[in-house]
Design an enzyme around this catalytic site. Sequence first.
Site, PDB file in Angstrom:
ATOM      1  N   ASP A 116      -0.945 -47.481  -1.740  1.00  0.00           N
ATOM      2  CA  ASP A 116      -1.843 -47.082  -0.657  1.00  0.00           C
ATOM      3  C   ASP A 116      -1.005 -46.350   0.388  1.00  0.00           C
ATOM      4  O   ASP A 116       0.045 -46.841   0.810  1.00  0.00           O
ATOM      5  CB  ASP A 116      -2.478 -48.339  -0.029  1.00  0.00           C
ATOM      6  CG  ASP A 116      -3.873 -48.090   0.497  1.00  0.00           C
ATOM      7  OD1 ASP A 116      -4.078 -47.055   1.151  1.00  0.00           O
ATOM      8  OD2 ASP A 116      -4.754 -48.942   0.270  1.00  0.00           O
TER       9      ASP A 116
ATOM     10  N   GLU B 193      -9.405 -41.337   0.380  1.00  0.00           N
ATOM     11  CA  GLU B 193     -10.568 -41.995   0.985  1.00  0.00           C
ATOM     12  C   GLU B 193     -11.147 -41.046   2.024  1.00  0.00           C
ATOM     13  O   GLU B 193     -10.438 -40.623   2.931  1.00  0.00           O
ATOM     14  CB  GLU B 193     -10.160 -43.324   1.635  1.00  0.00           C
ATOM     15  CG  GLU B 193     -11.357 -44.129   2.086  1.00  0.00           C
ATOM     16  CD  GLU B 193     -11.049 -45.098   3.217  1.00  0.00           C
ATOM     17  OE1 GLU B 193     -11.795 -46.060   3.381  1.00  0.00           O
ATOM     18  OE2 GLU B 193     -10.061 -44.878   3.959  1.00  0.00           O
TER      19      GLU B 193
ATOM     20  N   ASP C 267      -5.468 -43.275   2.546  1.00  0.00           N
ATOM     21  CA  ASP C 267      -6.393 -43.840   3.521  1.00  0.00           C
ATOM     22  C   ASP C 267      -6.979 -42.753   4.429  1.00  0.00           C
ATOM     23  O   ASP C 267      -6.233 -41.912   4.951  1.00  0.00           O
ATOM     24  CB  ASP C 267      -5.597 -44.854   4.366  1.00  0.00           C
ATOM     25  CG  ASP C 267      -6.455 -45.790   5.172  1.00  0.00           C
ATOM     26  OD1 ASP C 267      -7.195 -46.586   4.577  1.00  0.00           O
ATOM     27  OD2 ASP C 267      -6.384 -45.722   6.420  1.00  0.00           O
TER      28      ASP C 267
ATOM     29  N   HIS D  39     -12.109 -53.631  -0.437  1.00  0.00           N
ATOM     30  CA  HIS D  39     -11.775 -54.595   0.607  1.00  0.00           C
ATOM     31  C   HIS D  39     -12.536 -54.350   1.911  1.00  0.00           C
ATOM     32  O   HIS D  39     -12.419 -55.141   2.839  1.00  0.00           O
ATOM     33  CB  HIS D  39     -10.274 -54.541   0.865  1.00  0.00           C
ATOM     34  CG  HIS D  39      -9.855 -53.204   1.419  1.00  0.00           C
ATOM     35  ND1 HIS D  39      -9.936 -52.041   0.670  1.00  0.00           N
ATOM     36  CD2 HIS D  39      -9.398 -52.844   2.636  1.00  0.00           C
ATOM     37  CE1 HIS D  39      -9.532 -51.022   1.424  1.00  0.00           C
ATOM     38  NE2 HIS D  39      -9.193 -51.484   2.614  1.00  0.00           N
ATOM     39  N   ASP D  40     -13.298 -53.260   1.981  1.00  0.00           N
ATOM     40  CA  ASP D  40     -14.073 -52.965   3.190  1.00  0.00           C
ATOM     41  C   ASP D  40     -15.569 -53.213   3.001  1.00  0.00           C
ATOM     42  O   ASP D  40     -16.334 -53.074   3.954  1.00  0.00           O
ATOM     43  CB  ASP D  40     -13.908 -51.485   3.577  1.00  0.00           C
ATOM     44  CG  ASP D  40     -12.488 -51.133   3.973  1.00  0.00           C
ATOM     45  OD1 ASP D  40     -11.783 -52.015   4.512  1.00  0.00           O
ATOM     46  OD2 ASP D  40     -12.086 -49.975   3.750  1.00  0.00           O
TER      47      ASP D  40
HETATM   48  C1  GLC Z   1      -9.606 -47.468   5.645  1.00  0.00           C
HETATM   49  C2  GLC Z   1      -9.226 -48.786   5.034  1.00  0.00           C
HETATM   50  C3  GLC Z   1      -9.620 -49.876   5.978  1.00  0.00           C
HETATM   51  C4  GLC Z   1      -8.860 -49.685   7.263  1.00  0.00           C
HETATM   52  C5  GLC Z   1      -9.069 -48.282   7.834  1.00  0.00           C
HETATM   53  C6  GLC Z   1      -8.039 -47.975   8.866  1.00  0.00           C
HETATM   54  O1  GLC Z   1     -10.973 -47.338   5.794  1.00  0.00           O
HETATM   55  O2  GLC Z   1      -9.811 -48.923   3.776  1.00  0.00           O
HETATM   56  O3  GLC Z   1      -9.376 -51.155   5.458  1.00  0.00           O
HETATM   57  O4  GLC Z   1      -9.246 -50.638   8.208  1.00  0.00           O
HETATM   58  O5  GLC Z   1      -8.942 -47.280   6.848  1.00  0.00           O
HETATM   59  O6  GLC Z   1      -6.783 -47.829   8.252  1.00  0.00           O
END
Ligand code: GLC
Length: 590
Positions: free
Chosen positions: A101, A268, A207, A347-348
């Site tokens: 990640d 992401e 991310d 995880h979100d």
């Molecule tokens: C992404 C991650 C999340 C995190 C955010 C800030 O959305 O998946 O878990 O809180 O970025 O890094």
Amino acid sequence: MSSLASRWWHDQVVYQIYPRSFADSNGDGIGDLPGITAKLDHLQALGVGIVWLSPVYRSPMADNGYDISDYRDIAPEFGTLADFDALVAALHARGMRLMMDLVVNHCSDRHAWFQQGRQSRDHPWHDHFIWGEPAADGGPPNNPPNNWEACFNGPAWSFNPPTGEYFLHLFSPQQPDLNWRSAALRAEVQDILRFWLARGVDGFRMDVINLIAKPWLADGTLPDAPVVQPGAVQPAFVMVVHGPQLMDHLREMRREVLAQHDLITVGETPLCTPAQAREITDPSTGALDMVFSFEHMDLDSQPGGGKWALKPLHLPDLKAVMQRWQDELGGAHGQGRGWNSLYLGNHDQPRIVSRWGDDGRWRVQSATAWASWLHGQQGTPYIYQGEELGMTNAPLASIDDCRDLESINHHRAAVLAGQNPAEVMRAIRAKGRDNARTPMQWDDSANAGFSTGTPWLPVQTNHREVNAAAARQDPGSVFHHYRQLIALRRQHAVWVFGRTVPLLAAHPHLAAYLRVWHDQRLLVLCNLSGEVQAVDLPAEAWPRQARLQLGNWADVDVAATSAPRSLRPWEARIYLGVGPLDAAPPAHSR
Ligand code: GLC
Ligand code: CA
């Protein structure tokens, strides 16, 4: 698997590990790297080829590792660099690969860059961050440069007394945004990539990568966001997403580092449109292999209301969104137009079986029905740890049971703003990120075999029934259904490359589609409801010589020569057959 010029990962499935909650090797209640290395049998039995590891870098853990204070070291609670090397070696020895990640939209406020760069405007690291002058009205800390709201509540700007400026943080104040306009910062990121590539990683999950390029105005300021809600601050993602310099930054990263390796990369990308995704993932002019889109995950919130404004899912909306991404990125031949990622959890997000399935009576059937619907589509499927067991949302009796800063901050702000605390908790119970973060359920012993100590987040009470040991012994388990989905993908090119033709698009409870690849046909039929549903499929959708590949109810007629007339509650069936060479059956909506 086929004669196509395919990439090594095209027929693979990715498994996401949230290290804090996977397996604790030393009894401190926190999952760690040696814990993961000890559990690779489970992943190998499942058949996943790639592991995506949520962040394990050194971090004060304000956001569980998505706030990095040293990009070249491991958080002590997770282990050491030697433990990391051992994990990579163990994965590779089993023919599996590792995706790291990469969190580089922001770092931690404890990172040396920020600690030192914030001291003076002349420090070389000052320019690694995004600064704004106080607005004319009012005084610090109440006059931020613009009206942007942080994702985890409050203004996206915090005052920095040593320099008299504000710094930008799209997430929490512990996560200052990095300044990608700085060539020095970009060179640092490239170096970080090289550091982990030299340690043997096989790819990256990046991310919130479409937020890195902020759209500056000619006068050197960042523009206000449109006013869409009461109060002083407004959602800011719309202002920064896919900024004008994004493709330059990503292409530079590809040219300087990624292109020298045969990797798997996924970005992401909140608020990303299919057109933007195509630009990012175009194999010749883009930069990444695929993106995580959010469109389907937003369908059970009120439009513009944010994730906590609950709304029931309307299945035809979901089918329409997914089909649009299939059409726009899957492409007629799955080549040259990008690539989809497929996910229903991470995880979100809350657990899919609790969110859109039935985590009571139909837990196994609804978990496997959703899995079948997702995995039959074009793209790379991602499985989030515990999804393959049909793990459910956490009970979360009150806000005291929550550990996630997003839920805690939201609860405080919403209750302060006068919202009904019971309603606020109802939304957190439905959507809070702690739901997916309860410890992995390995067996029926105390703490589900996750830890011999006190887990950082309580283990689910249902672990005596829902656990990996039990699932592996039960041929009808969610685990074995996922295992078969993964194995089948590797056997037939239609599964990987076939075009997706929608069927029964308007049906409120059935989801169906046909995949078409030369003369191969894959028919996926799912009842996404707890009632029996009559099936009225257009005759030409039924493949010749159809054979059932996989179903989630026992007693299915494997040698059926025509489409089923009905599906039982949460029943899913996948048939393989043949059709006229390359003749595409028309799309049907009914
Ligand atoms: C992404 C991650 C999340 C995190 C955010 C800030 O959305 O998946 O878990 O809180 O970025 O890094
Ligand atoms: Ca531990």
